[in-house]
Design an enzyme around this catalytic site. Structure first.
Site, PDB file in Angstrom:
ATOM      1  N   ARG A  73      -6.100  -3.654  14.180  1.00 37.78           N
ATOM      2  CA  ARG A  73      -4.689  -4.052  14.151  1.00 37.78           C
ATOM      3  C   ARG A  73      -3.939  -3.288  15.227  1.00 37.78           C
ATOM      4  NH1 ARG A  73      -1.575  -4.628   8.436  1.00 37.78           N
ATOM      5  NH2 ARG A  73      -3.369  -5.955   8.022  1.00 37.78           N
ATOM      6  N   SER A 175      -0.775  -9.268   8.733  1.00 39.21           N
ATOM      7  CA  SER A 175      -0.157  -9.194   7.416  1.00 39.21           C
ATOM      8  C   SER A 175       1.356  -9.007   7.506  1.00 39.21           C
ATOM      9  CB  SER A 175      -0.810  -8.074   6.606  1.00 39.21           C
ATOM     10  OG  SER A 175      -0.413  -8.129   5.255  1.00 39.21           O
ATOM     11  N   ASP A 333       4.161 -11.855   1.206  1.00 40.66           N
ATOM     12  CA  ASP A 333       4.292 -11.392   2.584  1.00 40.66           C
ATOM     13  C   ASP A 333       3.743 -12.464   3.540  1.00 40.66           C
ATOM     14  OD1 ASP A 333       1.555 -11.042   2.149  1.00 40.66           O
ATOM     15  OD2 ASP A 333       1.462  -9.119   3.174  1.00 40.66           O
ATOM     16  N   ASP A 335       1.140 -13.185   5.267  1.00 48.13           N
ATOM     17  CA  ASP A 335      -0.196 -13.769   5.104  1.00 48.13           C
ATOM     18  C   ASP A 335      -0.556 -13.974   3.636  1.00 48.13           C
ATOM     19  OD1 ASP A 335      -0.502 -11.008   4.625  1.00 48.13           O
ATOM     20  OD2 ASP A 335      -2.608 -11.051   5.207  1.00 48.13           O
ATOM     21  N   ASP A 337      -1.010 -12.164   0.982  1.00 50.84           N
ATOM     22  CA  ASP A 337      -1.936 -11.369   0.168  1.00 50.84           C
ATOM     23  C   ASP A 337      -1.198 -10.328  -0.674  1.00 50.84           C
ATOM     24  OD1 ASP A 337      -1.302  -9.601   2.220  1.00 50.84           O
ATOM     25  OD2 ASP A 337      -3.372  -8.972   2.600  1.00 50.84           O
ATOM     26  N   ARG A 338       0.113 -10.171  -0.442  1.00 50.52           N
ATOM     27  CA  ARG A 338       0.917  -9.241  -1.241  1.00 50.52           C
ATOM     28  C   ARG A 338       2.037  -9.996  -1.948  1.00 50.52           C
ATOM     29  NH1 ARG A 338      -0.755  -5.848   2.903  1.00 50.52           N
ATOM     30  NH2 ARG A 338      -1.107  -3.663   2.304  1.00 50.52           N
ATOM     31  N   GLU A 435      -3.457  -2.086  -5.558  1.00 47.24           N
ATOM     32  CA  GLU A 435      -3.018  -0.947  -4.766  1.00 47.24           C
ATOM     33  C   GLU A 435      -1.500  -0.930  -4.809  1.00 47.24           C
ATOM     34  OE1 GLU A 435      -4.682  -1.438  -0.873  1.00 47.24           O
ATOM     35  OE2 GLU A 435      -3.484  -3.203  -0.405  1.00 47.24           O
ATOM     36  N   SER A 437       0.821  -0.666  -2.839  1.00 47.44           N
ATOM     37  CA  SER A 437       1.595  -1.366  -1.811  1.00 47.44           C
ATOM     38  C   SER A 437       1.628  -2.867  -2.108  1.00 47.44           C
ATOM     39  CB  SER A 437       1.016  -1.088  -0.421  1.00 47.44           C
ATOM     40  OG  SER A 437      -0.372  -1.333  -0.402  1.00 47.44           O
ATOM     41  N   LYS A 449      -6.953  -8.595  -2.403  1.00 55.11           N
ATOM     42  CA  LYS A 449      -5.635  -8.782  -3.014  1.00 55.11           C
ATOM     43  C   LYS A 449      -5.136 -10.187  -2.689  1.00 55.11           C
ATOM     44  CE  LYS A 449      -3.500  -6.215   0.803  1.00 55.11           C
ATOM     45  NZ  LYS A 449      -4.748  -5.714   1.426  1.00 55.11           N
TER      46      LYS A 449
END
Length: 623
Positions: A73, A175, A333, A335, A337-338, A435, A437, A449
């Site tokens: 990243r 992300s 978010d 992408d 995944d959160r 997690e 976050s 996630k």
């Protein structure tokens, strides 16, 4: 985006001859201008050479990216340590070489490639283009590629890897990072993100073959013409949505639910998929935030595309919820995944839940429903919940009371995903993992996630609780009354200077003399110290850390005499030092204000005594 080189070859030749005065840098400039076929990123290097910007050139060309907690990243733009056409081709060549050695059946199983909605016009660089170049490298070596035809949530790539039996997957995404960044996330055949030693071995393979091996690597049109390329979108989406219903426990309540939900996809991939997920659970569709539902690589309506930042970035969602009389806001978010969640309270306005608070709710919900269908207490012996070590210990409190297993991993969902795979081999089942976050996994649909599944599970939990005249926040306090209050604080300081970070952690390790860690924090005695970077753990008889040693990143945990646990660690994806503090009280102790006061005091001391923000020019988080 346009890939025509459009370069004046005479000028290019002159630039190659133009010396920077540094032979190592001259060689790197020459390599870049020779190998890079993207005229925009090549022009960036040419411009830096012509302007004599030596430090910028050294920064871009004399180091390479390495795999962190979320793969490669970095900012998009020219340079070997940035995300661009050339570094993606190099990374994929290295990945091909490694997979070829590891899997004899590589050419029959192939790879999965997905992408998000990011892009940077000035670099001629978009996630879609980078995904096509990733595919082109593999196709040029006769490897089948399952390339999604449009943007997808990150969890779709590991899900597809497992479903299609591919040897690996690549997701082009950064992300929730700033708009300037992009990334290259690699998944192994088990669907989990690569961990050691694969990450180091792939990096070595990349470095062994840096020159693009053929013109075909640059031909993104290959994905349209090559018979080895397939589009898994329809099949994978259908399978995912069907399997998602295994997490739906109260469909009748959902279909008659009076609650309204607002959803923001933060200018990313989530809108279509969250809408479908709600449909699969029998809900009316959530109300989308119109300014944020469509892809926008500039993330125009938010100062930061990370819903973890809380109320400041949820402003449009909360305003829409007020207008629509919706009491729950869900934000995935970019992408997907959160997941962030906020709830309207008549007395307190909006409550934005932390990742730890949401985990308490989701962990309770998943076990509550699992227990409904597994009344035999003996069945809990095969049930696991997991969390990263910097996350709340609330699941551990659940496990003590309810009798299931709880395990901790290092930060990063790759550790959870790989451990899930190991547990499944012995007939065990992870029913929830997280997690702090705001990364959650309900069930074991995919070893990553997943904001899409988490969003609709939260909606069903809210509908169920509403039917019992309870809000999410009320149920959270019920959970704490039963299992003990877990008051936590998670934040960060920004540090853009790597030597300063090294100096800070070195000072902590030699705080009271050489090799002597601090003895107190805020006047409270430190009873245990665990340093995952060095492998030291004072709580173990042999003083050795149980968690794997990770020398490439910094992480130190302090356990204080008053019960506060505090961790300092460097981010694997951003220039941040993160800090995490938690006070875990015994069940029944409900003097929350005292717990919060103790925690505030310990957190302030952790920053002032160990990080020393003013002295080290650290930028505190703006809340």
């Amino acid at each position: 985006m346009d890939d025509d080189n459009g370069v004046n070859e005479d000028l290019n030749a002159n630039l190659r001859c133009q010396s920077t005065g540094d032979p190592q840098l001259d060689k790197a400039v020459h390599q870049w201008l020779t190998w890079d076929k993207n005229h925009r990123t090549r022009a960036q290097v040419e411009s830096l050479v012509a302007a004599g910007r030596m430090e910028d050139l050294r920064s871009r060309l004399l180091s390479r990216m390495s795999f962190g907690t979320a793969g490669l990243r970095a900012p998009m733009g020219a340079g070997f340590n940035r995300i661009n056409d050339l570094t993606i081709i190099q990374s994929t060549q290295g990945l091909f070489s490694y997979l070829s050695r590891y899997f004899p059946d590589f050419r029959s199983r192939g790879v999965v490639v997905g992408f998000d909605t990011r892009g940077q016009e000035e670099s001629g660089c978009s996630s879609q283009r980078l995904a096509k170049l990733t595919a082109a490298v593999m196709l040029s070596r006769d490897v089948p590629v399952h390339l999604f035809s449009t943007f997808v949530p990150t969890p779709y790539v590991p899900y597809a890897v497992k479903k299609l039996g591919a040897v690996a997957g690549v997701m082009i995404t950064a992300s929730h990072n700033p708009k300037e960044d992009n990334g290259y996330k690699v998944y192994w055949c088990n669907g989990a993100q690569i961990a050691s030693p694969h990450d180091k071995d792939i990096l070595q393979s990349i470095e062994e073959q840096l020159e693009p091996w053929s013109a075909s690597c640059w031909e993104e049109e290959l994905v349209e013409s090559c018979s080895l390329r397939t589009d898994p979108l329809t099949h994978i989406n259908s399978c995912y949505m069907d399997e998602l219903t295994s997490l739906c426990f109260h469909r009748d309540l959902n279909s008659s639910c009076p609650l309204k939900f607002v959803h923001s996809s933060f200018h990313g991939v989530g809108h279509v998929f969250v809408q479908q997920a709600f449909q699969m659970f029998g809900f009316a569709p959530p109300i989308p935030v119109p300014e944020q539902k469509d892809p926008d690589p500039n993330f125009s309506s938010v100062h930061c595309p990370n819903p973890e930042e809380g109320e400041s970035v949820l402003e449009l969602s909360l305003l829409l919820a007020e207008r629509e009389n919706a009491c729950i806001v869900l934000a995935t978010d970019p992408d997907a995944d959160r997941l962030a969640v906020a709830e309207k309270s008549d007395r307190y306005g909006w409550k934005v839940f932390t990742g730890n608070e949401l985990a308490a709710l989701l962990g309770w919900w998943m076990f509550f429903n699992w227990k409904e269908s597994h009344p035999d207490p003996a069945d809990t012996q095969s049930v696991y919940m997991m969390a990263t070590t910097v996350s709340s210990k609330i699941l551990q409190a659940f496990a003590r009371v309810e009798g299931f297993h709880f395990e901790e991993t290092l930060p990063g969902f790759k550790w959870i995903g790989n451990r899930m795979h190991e547990l499944a081999k012995t007939g065990n089942m992870v029913i929830f993992a997280f997690e702090e976050s705001i990364g959650f996994l309900c069930g074991s649909l995919v070893p990553e996630k997943d904001g899409v599944s988490s969003a609709v599970v939260v909606a069903e939990m809210a509908a169920y609780l509403h039917n019992k005249n309870l809000s999410l926040n009320q149920q959270l306090h019920n959970i704490y009354q039963t299992y003990g209050y877990h008051v936590s604080k998670t934040s960060y300081v920004i540090c853009n200077d790597a030597p300063t970070i090294h100096k800070i952690f070195s000072h902590i390790r030699n705080f009271d003399g050489k090799g002597l860690y601090p003895k107190t924090c805020g006047g409270v005695r430190i009873v245990h110290i665990r340093d995952v970077t060095t492998g030291y753990d004072s709580s173990q008889p042999d003083l050795r850390c149980v968690l794997p040693v990770t020398r490439s990143s910094q992480m130190i945990t302090f356990t204080l005499q008053n019960g506060v646990v505090a961790t300092l660690r460097t981010s694997g994806t951003e220039p941040k030092i993160k800090y995490y503090t938690e006070f875990c009280a015994a069940p029944g102790k409900s003097d929350v204000s005292r717990l919060e006061a103790e925690l505030r005091k310990a957190t302030a001391a952790l920053l002032d005594e160990f990080l020393e923000p003013e002295k080290n020019n650290l930028i505190r988080r703006l809340v």
